[in-house]
Design a protein around this motif. Sequence first.
Motif, mmCIF file in Angstrom:
data_model
loop_
_atom_site.group_PDB
_atom_site.id
_atom_site.type_symbol
_atom_site.label_atom_id
_atom_site.label_comp_id
_atom_site.label_asym_id
_atom_site.label_seq_id
_atom_site.Cartn_x
_atom_site.Cartn_y
_atom_site.Cartn_z
ATOM 1 N N ARG A 72 50.770 38.907 41.898
ATOM 2 C CA ARG A 72 49.791 39.129 42.974
ATOM 3 C C ARG A 72 48.816 40.246 42.585
ATOM 4 O O ARG A 72 47.604 40.145 42.835
ATOM 5 C CB ARG A 72 50.516 39.455 44.278
ATOM 6 C CG ARG A 72 49.599 39.497 45.503
ATOM 7 C CD ARG A 72 50.399 39.386 46.787
ATOM 8 N NE ARG A 72 51.489 40.340 46.840
ATOM 9 C CZ ARG A 72 52.793 40.003 46.780
ATOM 10 N NH1 ARG A 72 53.151 38.738 46.658
ATOM 11 N NH2 ARG A 72 53.733 40.939 46.850
ATOM 12 N N ASP A 73 49.339 41.294 41.955
ATOM 13 C CA ASP A 73 48.463 42.373 41.479
ATOM 14 C C ASP A 73 47.459 41.841 40.462
ATOM 15 O O ASP A 73 46.294 42.251 40.449
ATOM 16 C CB ASP A 73 49.293 43.494 40.841
ATOM 17 C CG ASP A 73 50.103 44.284 41.866
ATOM 18 O OD1 ASP A 73 49.798 44.183 43.076
ATOM 19 O OD2 ASP A 73 51.046 44.991 41.451
ATOM 20 N N TRP A 75 46.244 38.717 40.268
ATOM 21 C CA TRP A 75 45.236 37.907 40.960
ATOM 22 C C TRP A 75 44.179 38.805 41.606
ATOM 23 O O TRP A 75 42.979 38.520 41.516
ATOM 24 C CB TRP A 75 45.885 37.038 42.032
ATOM 25 C CG TRP A 75 47.013 36.185 41.546
ATOM 26 C CD1 TRP A 75 47.167 35.662 40.287
ATOM 27 C CD2 TRP A 75 48.162 35.763 42.297
ATOM 28 N NE1 TRP A 75 48.334 34.946 40.214
ATOM 29 C CE2 TRP A 75 48.958 34.986 41.425
ATOM 30 C CE3 TRP A 75 48.590 35.962 43.616
ATOM 31 C CZ2 TRP A 75 50.163 34.407 41.846
ATOM 32 C CZ3 TRP A 75 49.780 35.382 44.031
ATOM 33 C CH2 TRP A 75 50.546 34.619 43.146
ATOM 34 N N HIS A 76 44.631 39.882 42.224
ATOM 35 C CA HIS A 76 43.682 40.774 42.895
ATOM 36 C C HIS A 76 42.824 41.524 41.877
ATOM 37 O O HIS A 76 41.631 41.752 42.129
ATOM 38 C CB HIS A 76 44.436 41.750 43.802
ATOM 39 C CG HIS A 76 44.882 41.146 45.097
ATOM 40 N ND1 HIS A 76 44.119 41.203 46.254
ATOM 41 C CD2 HIS A 76 46.001 40.443 45.431
ATOM 42 C CE1 HIS A 76 44.739 40.582 47.240
ATOM 43 N NE2 HIS A 76 45.895 40.107 46.762
ATOM 44 N N TYR A 77 43.423 41.894 40.752
ATOM 45 C CA TYR A 77 42.640 42.569 39.703
ATOM 46 C C TYR A 77 41.526 41.653 39.203
ATOM 47 O O TYR A 77 40.361 42.064 39.089
ATOM 48 C CB TYR A 77 43.548 42.969 38.545
ATOM 49 C CG TYR A 77 42.784 43.473 37.344
ATOM 50 C CD1 TYR A 77 42.385 44.804 37.246
ATOM 51 C CD2 TYR A 77 42.441 42.602 36.300
ATOM 52 C CE1 TYR A 77 41.662 45.259 36.148
ATOM 53 C CE2 TYR A 77 41.723 43.050 35.208
ATOM 54 C CZ TYR A 77 41.337 44.373 35.136
ATOM 55 O OH TYR A 77 40.617 44.814 34.060
ATOM 56 N N ALA A 79 40.230 39.048 40.690
ATOM 57 C CA ALA A 79 39.269 38.798 41.773
ATOM 58 C C ALA A 79 38.282 39.950 41.896
ATOM 59 O O ALA A 79 37.071 39.732 42.077
ATOM 60 C CB ALA A 79 40.006 38.587 43.093
ATOM 61 N N ARG A 80 38.771 41.195 41.796
ATOM 62 C CA ARG A 80 37.872 42.345 41.866
ATOM 63 C C ARG A 80 36.899 42.356 40.700
ATOM 64 O O ARG A 80 35.705 42.639 40.859
ATOM 65 C CB ARG A 80 38.678 43.652 41.879
ATOM 66 C CG ARG A 80 39.423 43.930 43.168
ATOM 67 C CD ARG A 80 39.887 45.387 43.234
ATOM 68 N NE ARG A 80 40.712 45.767 42.091
ATOM 69 C CZ ARG A 80 42.031 45.617 42.044
ATOM 70 N NH1 ARG A 80 42.670 45.078 43.072
ATOM 71 N NH2 ARG A 80 42.702 46.007 40.980
ATOM 72 N N VAL A 124 42.538 34.568 46.845
ATOM 73 C CA VAL A 124 42.225 35.979 47.126
ATOM 74 C C VAL A 124 40.776 36.120 47.601
ATOM 75 O O VAL A 124 40.471 36.891 48.516
ATOM 76 C CB VAL A 124 42.464 36.848 45.879
ATOM 77 C CG1 VAL A 124 41.972 38.276 46.116
ATOM 78 C CG2 VAL A 124 43.947 36.857 45.503
#
Length: 247
Positions: A72-73, A75-77, A79-80, A124
């Motif tokens: 999950r970390d 995916w968010h990285y 996405a950012r 995300v």
Amino acid sequence: MRPRFSIALLSEDSSEPTWRGLRAIVQKLLNRFEENGYTPRVELVPVDDDIRPVLIANQWRSTKAKDERKKRDLWHYIARKIAEPGGFVVFHYDGDTDTTWSRRAEAKTPAQFDREVRTRVAQVLAGKHSPDEIAQKLERIIECVPFYSTEAWTYQATERAIALCREKHRCADATTFEAWGADRTKLDDVPKPKEKTCLGGEHNEVLGKSVAVWDVVQTGGSMMWFVWNLHACRALEDALALPSSGP
């Protein structure tokens, strides 16, 4: 003057020299689009340290509950990064898990990548961007897949590899590199090339810096496929087409 665009180079390989060798190859491929050697438009940067563990040995494909938070970390990285105006991601994973280049149609990893990375990153981004915006941003995730492994690319620096064989290993595998230099299509179909020579992965950084990338690209194979992926990213092509700013 700082480059105006940033590419996070994510790699499954745990070796820092191998990451630097891969970075050298990618940078050479991007340099073709630069106006000159003094005005770089794109910088290649490593992933954040806290994201690195989930990349090693492709743990992003794990189905274990204990790895879900790390995934999950990731995916968010991503996405950012791709949501930044000048942000891109080159995501390296080897073709070794499935097959060699000539049997790439049998590979399962691309579908896993779509399911475990692209689809998750899209989730995300959902709610913050329109479907069209999400599709455009997902193009900024560029797959980089050497077959069978990164050495299929770094070992293409055959002259430098032969010199290293003579200098470090008493010419142990100079003839092997001579054969690969004579036919650059062979390396994509060598299973576990790192285990086939005395050099292993120890010299990947210096080899990566010595690869004549466009000679390799012209023979087809996995490096050509990566170049196609770079061109398929319209935002990157647009970025590289912009004139350089002043200092």
